[in-house]
Design a protein around this motif. Structure first.
Motif, mmCIF file in Angstrom:
data_model
loop_
_atom_site.group_PDB
_atom_site.id
_atom_site.type_symbol
_atom_site.label_atom_id
_atom_site.label_comp_id
_atom_site.label_asym_id
_atom_site.label_seq_id
_atom_site.Cartn_x
_atom_site.Cartn_y
_atom_site.Cartn_z
ATOM 1 N N GLN A 254 -3.946 11.795 37.668
ATOM 2 C CA GLN A 254 -4.990 11.560 38.655
ATOM 3 C C GLN A 254 -5.750 10.270 38.360
ATOM 4 O O GLN A 254 -6.030 9.460 39.247
ATOM 5 N N ALA A 255 -6.050 10.045 37.084
ATOM 6 C CA ALA A 255 -6.760 8.834 36.691
ATOM 7 C C ALA A 255 -5.904 7.591 36.939
ATOM 8 O O ALA A 255 -6.414 6.555 37.397
ATOM 9 N N LEU A 256 -4.616 7.701 36.678
ATOM 10 C CA LEU A 256 -3.725 6.561 36.880
ATOM 11 C C LEU A 256 -3.513 6.263 38.358
ATOM 12 O O LEU A 256 -3.231 5.119 38.738
ATOM 13 N N THR A 257 -3.644 7.270 39.203
ATOM 14 C CA THR A 257 -3.496 7.073 40.644
ATOM 15 C C THR A 257 -4.555 6.122 41.176
ATOM 16 O O THR A 257 -4.281 5.284 42.051
ATOM 17 N N THR A 258 -5.755 6.235 40.648
ATOM 18 C CA THR A 258 -6.857 5.380 41.103
ATOM 19 C C THR A 258 -6.932 4.049 40.356
ATOM 20 O O THR A 258 -7.517 3.092 40.850
ATOM 21 N N LYS A 259 -6.320 3.997 39.144
ATOM 22 C CA LYS A 259 -6.343 2.765 38.357
ATOM 23 C C LYS A 259 -4.978 2.564 37.706
ATOM 24 O O LYS A 259 -4.765 2.902 36.542
ATOM 25 N N PRO A 260 -4.045 1.972 38.449
ATOM 26 C CA PRO A 260 -2.690 1.772 37.908
ATOM 27 C C PRO A 260 -2.708 0.869 36.683
ATOM 28 O O PRO A 260 -3.488 -0.078 36.606
ATOM 29 N N PRO A 261 -1.826 1.139 35.728
ATOM 30 C CA PRO A 261 -1.754 0.293 34.518
ATOM 31 C C PRO A 261 -1.166 -1.074 34.836
ATOM 32 O O PRO A 261 -0.427 -1.235 35.810
ATOM 33 N N THR A 262 -1.503 -2.043 34.015
ATOM 34 C CA THR A 262 -1.006 -3.411 34.216
ATOM 35 C C THR A 262 0.192 -3.738 33.329
ATOM 36 O O THR A 262 0.810 -4.789 33.488
ATOM 37 N N THR A 263 0.514 -2.869 32.388
ATOM 38 C CA THR A 263 1.646 -3.102 31.500
ATOM 39 C C THR A 263 2.940 -2.596 32.131
ATOM 40 O O THR A 263 2.933 -1.923 33.170
ATOM 41 N N LEU A 264 4.051 -2.883 31.484
ATOM 42 C CA LEU A 264 5.347 -2.345 31.890
ATOM 43 C C LEU A 264 5.503 -0.933 31.341
ATOM 44 O O LEU A 264 4.878 -0.570 30.342
ATOM 45 N N PRO A 265 6.358 -0.112 31.958
ATOM 46 C CA PRO A 265 6.563 1.250 31.441
ATOM 47 C C PRO A 265 7.333 1.251 30.125
ATOM 48 O O PRO A 265 8.203 0.402 29.904
ATOM 49 N N TRP A 266 6.986 2.206 29.249
ATOM 50 C CA TRP A 266 7.858 2.458 28.105
ATOM 51 C C TRP A 266 9.290 2.600 28.604
ATOM 52 O O TRP A 266 9.532 3.195 29.662
ATOM 53 N N ARG A 267 10.249 2.108 27.828
ATOM 54 C CA ARG A 267 11.647 2.305 28.156
ATOM 55 C C ARG A 267 12.126 3.620 27.540
ATOM 56 O O ARG A 267 11.761 3.968 26.426
ATOM 57 N N THR A 268 12.942 4.346 28.264
ATOM 58 C CA THR A 268 13.373 5.674 27.849
ATOM 59 C C THR A 268 14.827 5.672 27.376
ATOM 60 O O THR A 268 15.548 4.670 27.517
ATOM 61 N N VAL A 269 15.253 6.823 26.859
ATOM 62 C CA VAL A 269 16.658 6.987 26.482
ATOM 63 C C VAL A 269 17.555 6.754 27.695
ATOM 64 O O VAL A 269 18.565 6.055 27.618
#
Length: 407
Positions: A254-269
């Motif tokens: 919910q918090a991220l919906t209103t304030k999207p992050p500016t970094t790239l996503p962690w990369r996954t397996v």
């Protein structure tokens, strides 16, 4: 070309990162035969990053360093970590495998402009606090070695007194030393691998260096999975096949919906291995080091790495590694071991780089390695600082000459 020496090179992870950052290796030293065979095999195959490495198989303490010029730009290496690892006996200064004293001795002899030393998170544990401080002070004051009959703790006290007085920073070989605990996932490595980097810059050069800012984050991964859905779309996973949104993340989402992050996503397996065939398929035979290993099992404390998260820390073991770091959890809940090629992907080794030895031996080499991408990022930041320092020196000389001419 900036010159470098690599100690404790293993299968070449950090050394390859150093090469990618623009350094030319004058010496690459590793005592383990299997790891050296891996480097030699890639040299034989003409792999460009390692083809020109002057590889030396043996103990760094037995190397004749007289052919290496003083004032090289970089000394890099990861001293054996067993004395400090969570899986070791935690003997630190009482462990004969502790290669930090040898590293300090080589720094004292070669006087590199900078150094990069990598080690396990266990080095920062409270039980090692004094010895960790001792390591940093030895690297800061390499010309104040331990005296005959002096205990390591008495040496620590003497070095602390030296640091307080500031005398050696005015007269001797000293380094500005920065130690940083890093999670490799924050730099685009598909693995939650926490490691300590100790970076030193020679005090007389005035090099301005700071550890690189993180480029990736867990928040950005959560956003791409549970807010934008971009992660699932990129992997062509239909909504009906996606896992349920974790209830524990509801407030965070919910918090991220209103304030999207500016970094790239962690990369996954999944990000790391998505284009590799299933190792049980016929197509896997066309991929080097991608052979299926049977026998993976789940039991308490041994659960494997989720497919849609960065992998757990790859460790130097196979069946007996605690936590199941060397196996993955598939979408149906079953588990299997990572193949050597999948593990290499997670450690960001390029696909063209092959490994010498059995699956067990290769997994050991990979578990001991520095992720190539992380090594490149750290070494590149050091290279940039060296270049800025040199440009500043040139500009200062030009300004001084102008003043002389005007006078």
């Amino acid at each position: 070309m900036m010159r470098a020496v690599e100690l404790f090179a293993g299968a070449g992870g950090l050394a390859m990162g150093v090469s990618l950052a623009g350094f030319r290796s004058l010496a690459v030293v590793e005592w383990d035969k299997w790891a050296c065979d891996t480097v030699r095999e890639n040299q034989r195959r003409g792999y460009p990053l390692v083809s020109g490495w002057p590889l030396s198989e043996g103990d760094v303490r037995a190397v004749d360093w007289s052919s290496i010029p003083q004032d090289i730009e970089l000394l890099a290496g990861g001293p054996p970590c067993q004395p400090f690892s969570m899986g070791g006996k935690h003997q630190a200064h009482d462990d004969k495998r502790d290669m930090f004293p040898a590293t300090v001795q080589i720094v004292r002899g070669l006087r590199p402009k900078t150094f990069i030393v990598e080690n396990v998170k266990g080095l920062t544990r409270s039980s090692f606090a004094n010895y960790f401080e001792y390591i940093k002070l030895q690297l800061e004051f390499p010309e104040a070695p331990r005296q005959e009959g002096e205990s390591w703790f008495d040496h620590l006290m003497r070095l602390q007194t030296e640091k307080t007085s500031g005398r050696m920073h005015e007269t001797g070989l000293t380094y500005n030393v920065t130690a940083t605990l890093v999670n490799a996932a924050d730099y685009g490595v598909p693995q939650k691998r926490e490691r300590v980097f100790i970076v030193g810059t020679r005090s007389d050069l005035g090099i301005d260096w700071h550890f690189p800012e993180a480029t990736h984050s867990e928040d950005a991964l959560i956003y791409s999975q549970w807010v934008s859905g971009e992660y699932w779309e990129r992997h062509k996973i239909a909504k009906r096949d996606r896992p349920m949104q974790p209830a524990k993340l509801a407030k965070r989402i919910q918090a991220l919906t209103t304030k999207p992050p500016t970094t790239l996503p962690w990369r996954t397996v999944r990000d790391a291995i998505a284009d590799l065939p299933d190792p049980r398929s016929r197509a896997a035979a066309n991929v080097r080091d991608h052979k299926f290993q049977d026998g993976a099992k789940v039991y308490p404390g041994h659960t494997g790495s989720p497919l849609d998260q960065p992998a757990k820390t790859i460790k130097a073991g196979d069946h007996g590694v605690p936590g199941g770091e060397n196996m993955m959890v598939l979408t149906d809940g079953s588990v299997r071991y990572f193949t050597a090629r999948e593990t290499a992907r997670i450690q960001t080794f390029p696909d063209g780089y092959v490994f010498h030895g059995s699956w067990t031996e290769t997994m050991r080499q990979l578990g001991n390695a520095v992720p190539v991408a992380l090594g490149r990022i750290v070494a590149s930041s050091v290279a940039e600082a060296l270049i800025r320092s040199e440009l500043h020196r040139i500009q200062a000389n030009m300004d001084a000459n102008k003043k002389k001419s005007a006078a």
